[in-house]
Design a protein around this motif. Structure first.
Motif, PDB file in Angstrom:
ATOM      1  N   PRO A  86     -14.567 -74.102   1.109  1.00 47.47           N
ATOM      2  CA  PRO A  86     -14.520 -75.524   1.446  1.00 47.47           C
ATOM      3  C   PRO A  86     -14.690 -76.399   0.212  1.00 47.47           C
ATOM      4  CG  PRO A  86     -15.909 -74.334   2.996  1.00 47.47           C
ATOM      5  CD  PRO A  86     -15.591 -73.371   1.884  1.00 47.47           C
ATOM      6  N   SER A  87     -14.022 -77.538   0.215  1.00 49.47           N
ATOM      7  CA  SER A  87     -14.132 -78.484  -0.898  1.00 49.47           C
ATOM      8  C   SER A  87     -15.394 -79.333  -0.744  1.00 49.47           C
ATOM      9  CB  SER A  87     -12.894 -79.371  -0.955  1.00 49.47           C
ATOM     10  OG  SER A  87     -11.734 -78.593  -1.180  1.00 49.47           O
ATOM     11  N   MET A  88     -15.756 -80.027  -1.820  1.00 49.98           N
ATOM     12  CA  MET A  88     -16.994 -80.803  -1.849  1.00 49.98           C
ATOM     13  C   MET A  88     -16.718 -82.235  -2.322  1.00 49.98           C
ATOM     14  SD  MET A  88     -19.512 -78.607  -1.113  1.00 49.98           S
ATOM     15  CE  MET A  88     -20.044 -76.895  -1.264  1.00 49.98           C
ATOM     16  N   LEU A  89     -17.276 -83.216  -1.599  1.00 49.56           N
ATOM     17  CA  LEU A  89     -17.232 -84.609  -2.020  1.00 49.56           C
ATOM     18  C   LEU A  89     -18.653 -85.046  -2.326  1.00 49.56           C
ATOM     19  CD1 LEU A  89     -15.833 -87.329  -2.472  1.00 49.56           C
ATOM     20  CD2 LEU A  89     -16.108 -87.773  -0.020  1.00 49.56           C
ATOM     21  N   TYR A  90     -18.881 -85.404  -3.592  1.00 46.56           N
ATOM     22  CA  TYR A  90     -20.208 -85.816  -4.016  1.00 46.56           C
ATOM     23  C   TYR A  90     -20.257 -87.325  -4.235  1.00 46.56           C
ATOM     24  CZ  TYR A  90     -21.783 -81.009  -4.653  1.00 46.56           C
ATOM     25  OH  TYR A  90     -22.162 -79.707  -4.440  1.00 46.56           O
TER      26      TYR A  90
END
Length: 543
Positions: A86-90
């Motif tokens: 899964p991708s990550m948005l910080y």
């Protein structure tokens, strides 16, 4: 004559060596790994055969790292593509740390094999949207005013299913809505034998109503079918419209790099000419990443592209034509290096663009004429310092040498707003690393950052606009606003200029419609927010 020439070469080499030694000593700590310290924890899961020549069923060579302020709080946030994870948005907390965004579930894309990514406000509503490349259908996520993200790929018509590596946005027809170019690599190893049609790049026209039209058929189809790794909208000939430069890998269908010159309306839809041969930019190489910038401060945009086993290539723009300046510049670095993502930025604020290069190593695993090779071994990344006169020296931080990773992608931004450009690096199949610029080696140089914002008839991101910064010593520096360029990368669209020891500057903004604004006596070490025909301090603007 031969002796004299040899002596000159000897002393030139000696000077270059001494410069490199000084740079290594002065700038050894210029970038520090702060990944864990700031709260980033983003694995990257990938699949590619370790051994060259070994058959395997599927694979995808890409990482995705993109900077963009998705919630309009004035601090730039970070999206990291997970590959098969899964991708990550910080979310940037504004104090030098990051927190996994509460909107992460909308952009995680757990069922998508993700690659490159880039932010852009394609519908001019004031909120940055996210385009994610993939092994399979690419994804367009519409920003719902910072409250959520909506997958609008199908309705927008930009879900290309080829093997996307890099996306670039630019307003080629100057209608105020940004268009999209998608660079696709070869369909290997999934297709046997290779099918160039499945590697075709795509050009999408923004219709201004949230939808796009695929107008790739107005470009020479054969020259769209290279194994592309990187692309950028760039006005290479200074005529005021957006051209497109594409870096192709010669692994399959070796057509060389392509330069689509924008020739304006007509030809059924729009006129494009492949000007690569005419401009001497059509090199046939194992092209990977692409950096675009005016490294010699002569007010036109130069190209640097990375390569595999052969030297990287620096193309100096000379009036719309290109000279190969690699040998003189010192940024070729041949040998066992595999070059990937790359970018120009001024890391020490001396007013001259420096150069970053992400690499892996190509190694023979065992002995023998048919022994397997690996091209994704950990290797040092490079920071080349621009020392003017077209020459760069190796200023790579010690940590990048002693703690090498298989680095592929990279994207830059001044995430902590301290006037120093930082960089995040994608390590293929491992993770992402954030390097904070500490300012070592900057000798207290000054800076100015300009963030442009369009209003009709200018696209909201002001892509294609140019900023000229002139210091009292008479030196003028130029940068162009762009979104998407090097391998899988979304750099910040703010333009960061080092000023050296100058304390003031004159700023001239040239908007895509030709409108110009000039501001005198702008003081050092600040960020300016310039809205089309309305100028104000950053984040305190009133309509």
């Amino acid at each position: 004559m031969f002796l004299r020439h040899s002596i000159v070469l000897f002393f030139a080499s000696l000077c270059l060596f001494l410069h490199q030694a000084v740079a290594q000593n002065n700038d050894a700590d210029s970038f520090v790994d702060v990944t864990s310290e700031v709260g980033l924890e983003a694995p990257h899961s990938a699949k590619w055969s370790k051994f060259i020549g070994e058959y395997f069923a599927s694979g995808y060579l890409s990482t995705g790292q993109a900077w963009g302020d998705y919630n309009n709080d004035g601090f730039i946030d970070l999206f990291l593509a997970g590959g098969r994870a899964p991708s990550m948005l910080y979310r940037n907390n504004g104090n030098g740390t990051f927190t996994l965004s509460e909107l992460n579930k909308h952009v995680a894309l757990p069922d998508t094999w993700t690659g490159g990514a880039v932010w852009a406000d394609y519908d001019n509503d004031g909120w940055k949207d996210l385009y994610v490349l993939a092994h399979g259908a690419n994804v367009l996520l519409h920003n719902e005013q910072g409250r959520s993200f909506k997958n609008v790929t199908h309705d927008a018509g930009v879900g290309d299913t080829r093997k996307g590596t890099t996306a670039a946005w630019g307003d080629y027809n100057n209608d105020g809505f940004i268009d999209l170019y998608v660079a696709n690599w070869a369909c290997l190893p999934e297709c046997q034998p290779a099918d160039p049609v499945q590697a075709s790049d795509r050009l999408y026209r923004n219709n201004g109503d949230g939808t796009f039209t695929d107008i790739s058929n107005f470009l020479d189809s054969t020259m769209l079918q290279g194994a592309a790794f990187a692309a950028s909208f760039v006005d290479f000939d200074n005529d005021g419209d957006a051209d497109i430069y594409v870096v192709n890998d010669k692994a399959e269908h070796p057509i060389g790099n392509v330069l689509w010159r924008n020739d304006g309306a007509g030809c059924g839809e729009w006129c494009w000419t492949n000007a690569a041969r005419a401009t001497r930019s059509n090199l046939v190489r194992n092209g990977m990443g692409l950096a675009v910038g005016d490294y010699d401060n002569d007010l036109d945009l130069d190209f640097y592209f990375s390569d595999m086993l052969e030297p990287m290539v620096l193309l100096e723009n000379i009036g719309g034509y290109f000279d190969n300046a690699t040998d003189h510049s010192g940024v070729g670095w041949p040998g066992s290096t595999v070059g990937w993502g790359t970018s120009f930025f001024d890391f020490n604020n001396d007013g001259w663009l420096d150069l970053f290069l992400a690499t892996t190593e190509y190694l023979q695993i065992s002995e023998g004429p048919s022994a397997p090779f690996s091209m994704l071994e950990p290797y040092r990344n490079f920071l080349f310092q621009n020392v003017r006169d077209g020459v760069f020296i190796d200023a790579t931080p010690t940590d990048w040498i002693t703690n090498a990773q298989p680095s592929m992608g990279a994207a830059y931004a001044d995430y902590d707003l301290d006037g120093l450009v930082d960089i995040v690096v994608g390590n293929f199949g491992v993770n992402y690393t954030l390097y904070r610029n500490t300012g070592e080696g900057s000798t207290n140089n000054n800076w100015i950052t300009i963030r442009l914002e369009g209003r009709p008839p200018i696209n909201r991101d002001a892509l294609g606009a140019r900023v000229f910064v002139t210091t009292p010593d008479g030196t003028t520096r130029m940068q162009e606003v762009k979104s998407g360029s090097s391998l899988g990368a979304g750099n910040d669209t703010a333009l960061h200029f080092g000023l050296g020891q100058s304390t003031t500057s004159t700023i001239r903004v040239k908007w895509p419609d030709g409108t110009e604004e000039t501001f005198e006596g702008i003081t050092k070490n600040q960020t300016w927010h310039v809205i089309y025909e309305h100028t104000c301090w950053l984040y305190s603007c009133e309509e």
